[in-house]
Design a protein around this motif. Structure first.
Motif, PDB file in Angstrom:
ATOM      1  N   VAL A 225      31.541  17.126  -3.556  1.00  0.00           N
ATOM      2  CA  VAL A 225      30.516  16.650  -2.638  1.00  0.00           C
ATOM      3  C   VAL A 225      29.254  16.366  -3.445  1.00  0.00           C
ATOM      4  O   VAL A 225      28.960  17.084  -4.406  1.00  0.00           O
ATOM      5  CB  VAL A 225      30.207  17.744  -1.579  1.00  0.00           C
ATOM      6  N   ALA A 226      28.504  15.338  -3.054  1.00  0.00           N
ATOM      7  CA  ALA A 226      27.209  15.122  -3.685  1.00  0.00           C
ATOM      8  C   ALA A 226      26.394  16.403  -3.519  1.00  0.00           C
ATOM      9  O   ALA A 226      26.383  16.999  -2.432  1.00  0.00           O
ATOM     10  CB  ALA A 226      26.493  13.939  -3.050  1.00  0.00           C
ATOM     11  N   PRO A 227      25.737  16.872  -4.571  1.00  0.00           N
ATOM     12  CA  PRO A 227      25.033  18.158  -4.489  1.00  0.00           C
ATOM     13  C   PRO A 227      24.089  18.282  -3.297  1.00  0.00           C
ATOM     14  O   PRO A 227      24.032  19.333  -2.659  1.00  0.00           O
ATOM     15  CB  PRO A 227      24.265  18.235  -5.809  1.00  0.00           C
ATOM     16  N   GLU A 228      23.394  17.218  -2.951  1.00  0.00           N
ATOM     17  CA  GLU A 228      22.452  17.285  -1.831  1.00  0.00           C
ATOM     18  C   GLU A 228      23.148  17.332  -0.470  1.00  0.00           C
ATOM     19  O   GLU A 228      22.513  17.595   0.548  1.00  0.00           O
ATOM     20  CB  GLU A 228      21.463  16.115  -1.883  1.00  0.00           C
ATOM     21  N   ASP A 229      24.466  17.103  -0.433  1.00  0.00           N
ATOM     22  CA  ASP A 229      25.214  17.117   0.826  1.00  0.00           C
ATOM     23  C   ASP A 229      26.042  18.386   1.020  1.00  0.00           C
ATOM     24  O   ASP A 229      26.804  18.491   1.980  1.00  0.00           O
ATOM     25  CB  ASP A 229      26.141  15.900   0.897  1.00  0.00           C
TER      26      ASP A 229
END
Length: 140
Positions: A78-82
């Motif tokens: 997952v994208a880190p911010e998500d």
């Protein structure tokens, strides 16, 4: 020369349709109906392929108990911010949290942020991990 190959992870469970819907929703994948009701395949736009097979004598893995092996697990990048939103989605779909591990920053490591992984059990008891993708892993 090696013959071209591909690999598909197959998870065993008692109810393949239910588990397929869980992973299809979690991964944004499509369930492919086939001629065998005991074997379901999921495919996603990012190249994800996962198969679910009915095992009539299925018993869920007992991990993380130390006396039994983890067997296998799905690692969902997952994208880190998500990561927080992905966790909320997984729990809303029926995942059960098992553990969250945060590794401290290591100088010289690939990334300059803390590395956090969140482990869950899917509805059939298999473990899967939500993990932040590195920039070169193409999540987005």
């Amino acid at each position: 020369m090696t013959v071209a190959k591909t690999c598909v992870l197959v998870l065993d469970c008692a109810e393949p349709e239910r588990l397929a819907e869980f992973y299809a929703s979690l991964l944004g994948a499509d369930v492919e109906a086939g001629g065998d009701p005991d074997f379901v395949v999921l495919t996603g736009g990012s190249g994800t392929v996962l198969a679910i097979r009915r095992d009539h004598g299925y018993a869920p893995p007992s991990w993380p108990r130390p006396d039994d092996a983890q067997q296998a697990h799905v690692r969902v990048l997952v994208a880190p911010e998500d990561l927080d939103e992905a966790e909320r989605e997984a729990v809303a779909l029926g995942a059960r949290p098992v553990a969250a591990v945060t590794q401290p920053f290591v100088p010289g490591a690939r990334e300059d942020r803390r590395h956090e992984e969140r482990t869950f059990a899917d509805p059939a008891g298999h473990s899967f991990t939500l993990a932040p993708a590195a920039p070169d892993e193409g999540v987005r």
